[in-house]
Design a protein around this motif. Sequence first.
Motif, PDB file in Angstrom:
ATOM      1  N   ASN A 159     -26.057  -9.934  25.624  1.00 10.17           N
ATOM      2  CA  ASN A 159     -27.361  -9.670  26.282  1.00 10.17           C
ATOM      3  C   ASN A 159     -27.708  -8.290  25.776  1.00 10.17           C
ATOM      4  N   VAL A 160     -28.802  -8.113  24.883  1.00  4.68           N
ATOM      5  CA  VAL A 160     -29.407  -6.730  24.306  1.00  4.68           C
ATOM      6  C   VAL A 160     -30.384  -6.426  25.314  1.00  4.68           C
ATOM      7  N   SER A 161     -30.032  -5.087  25.674  1.00  5.33           N
ATOM      8  CA  SER A 161     -31.399  -4.496  26.499  1.00  5.33           C
ATOM      9  C   SER A 161     -31.701  -3.263  25.643  1.00  5.33           C
ATOM     10  N   LYS A 162     -32.391  -2.297  26.213  1.00  7.12           N
ATOM     11  CA  LYS A 162     -32.918  -1.122  25.503  1.00  7.12           C
ATOM     12  C   LYS A 162     -31.682  -0.036  25.574  1.00  7.12           C
ATOM     13  N   SER A 163     -30.931  -0.073  26.710  1.00 11.65           N
ATOM     14  CA  SER A 163     -29.768   0.937  26.566  1.00 11.65           C
ATOM     15  C   SER A 163     -28.476   0.677  26.245  1.00 11.65           C
ATOM     16  N   SER A 164     -28.177  -0.912  26.320  1.00 10.71           N
ATOM     17  CA  SER A 164     -26.789  -0.962  26.073  1.00 10.71           C
ATOM     18  C   SER A 164     -26.847  -2.806  25.846  1.00 10.71           C
ATOM     19  N   THR A 165     -25.602  -3.101  25.338  1.00 10.23           N
ATOM     20  CA  THR A 165     -25.532  -4.589  25.242  1.00 10.23           C
ATOM     21  C   THR A 165     -24.320  -5.197  26.152  1.00 10.23           C
ATOM     22  N   THR A 166     -24.569  -6.177  26.735  1.00 11.33           N
ATOM     23  CA  THR A 166     -23.582  -6.726  27.628  1.00 11.33           C
ATOM     24  C   THR A 166     -23.063  -8.042  26.985  1.00 11.33           C
ATOM     25  N   CYS A 167     -21.359  -8.398  27.673  1.00  6.98           N
ATOM     26  CA  CYS A 167     -21.030  -9.555  27.190  1.00  6.98           C
ATOM     27  C   CYS A 167     -20.136 -10.091  28.290  1.00  6.98           C
ATOM     28  N   PHE A 168     -20.601 -11.592  28.252  1.00  9.12           N
ATOM     29  CA  PHE A 168     -19.704 -12.337  29.260  1.00  9.12           C
ATOM     30  C   PHE A 168     -20.253 -12.029  30.696  1.00  9.12           C
ATOM     31  N   GLU A 169     -21.434 -11.734  30.893  1.00 12.92           N
ATOM     32  CA  GLU A 169     -21.910 -11.405  32.267  1.00 12.92           C
ATOM     33  C   GLU A 169     -23.452 -11.519  32.047  1.00 12.92           C
ATOM     34  N   GLY A 170     -24.146 -11.456  33.591  1.00 15.06           N
ATOM     35  CA  GLY A 170     -25.364 -11.520  33.654  1.00 15.06           C
ATOM     36  C   GLY A 170     -26.177 -12.944  33.042  1.00 15.06           C
ATOM     37  N   PHE A 171     -25.509 -13.892  33.302  1.00 17.55           N
ATOM     38  CA  PHE A 171     -26.111 -15.450  33.349  1.00 17.55           C
ATOM     39  C   PHE A 171     -27.007 -15.602  34.327  1.00 17.55           C
ATOM     40  N   SER A 172     -28.287 -16.336  33.881  1.00 15.29           N
ATOM     41  CA  SER A 172     -29.143 -16.748  34.570  1.00 15.29           C
ATOM     42  C   SER A 172     -28.906 -17.512  35.828  1.00 15.29           C
ATOM     43  N   LYS A 173     -29.766 -17.555  36.596  1.00 15.13           N
ATOM     44  CA  LYS A 173     -29.495 -18.575  37.934  1.00 15.13           C
ATOM     45  C   LYS A 173     -29.698 -20.276  37.307  1.00 15.13           C
ATOM     46  N   SER A 174     -30.529 -20.282  36.392  1.00 12.80           N
ATOM     47  CA  SER A 174     -30.497 -21.534  35.785  1.00 12.80           C
ATOM     48  C   SER A 174     -29.440 -22.009  34.851  1.00 12.80           C
TER      49      SER A 174
END
Length: 349
Positions: A159-174
């Motif tokens: 998941n790419v954001s303005k400040s960083s890129t995450t991996c294996f986290e930040g899954f949506s509720k759906s």
Amino acid sequence: MGNNTNNFSCLIDDSFKYNLYGSVYSVIFVLGLITNCASLCVFCFRMRMHNETAIYMTNLAVSDLLFVFTLPFKIFYNFNRHWPFGDTLCKLSGTAFLTNIYGSMLFLTCISVDRFLAIVYPFQSRTIRTRKNSAIVCASVWVIVLSGGISASLFSTTNVSKSSTTCFEGFSKSIWKTYLSKITIFIEVVGFIIPLLLNLTCSSLVLRTLRKPATLCQIGTNKEKVLKMIIVHVAIFVVCFVPYNSILFLYALVRSQAIANCTIERFARTMYPITLCIATMNCCFDPFVYYFTSKSFQKSLHINPIIKMDTLFKVDSSTKMVLPGTNEDLTEHININNGELMSESNFKD
């Protein structure tokens, strides 16, 4: 980094997990790499007899090493809170993690069932406990854990954001409601509940069998060795896997909003990183299973047995005859040899 739930009154900060993961993974990488590489070298190059138990333990060591090799990327990610390695490596990292956790449980279960058959049914199980059947079982385990790991890693996109890129986290509720909750239930039942029940059942039946006076003579081993094996197996399950999988089930309920309670969510999201770190430490504990379970593994660790024998015997330089050093040394040597002879001849390890 704070994490908000859909209930805006419940604000949860679990940012402590990044430094925790980075520190624990650093230790696991060093210890796990050394111990499992050494174990694999023993299995491949030093052990002369590769029986069914050695096949299970070799696959367990491979599973641990696959996870250990991905740890440098996880260490960098957690200390920097940024994943620069791309989506593919993120998926591989997630797959290796799930493969290690549940592969370890399944391979440990295979070892436990194999020991159960060898002790409770030493003669009837000879046709079942073969290297061919062990290879088939190991292949089945790999299919199961890779299927679950790959299925879960399909959602391990970066998941790419303005400040960083995450991996294996930040899954949506759906995603949690639609897919991850179902995958969690599958891996909990197949990878945790069934292996746990099998381990507890096999251990209890083995302990009951050991109470019979004729059992130890039939299998040609000693009670202390079997008890150590059971203690190590059960301890790894209770310490490493029971807390993590218990919290994982609660964590999945919270993230999918099957449970909407701020206190429970705070507890689950605080305990999840802690229990996950404990679970990943299993790859450092597994070599103890090899040592206490396999007599051949213990013997393969003797780097220079000649030096060890010199401490038991004295050599007369004039006659070149080997004589026992003391009566105590001779008695101990005879006991050791008798124990090894019985173990190797009557009880495969």
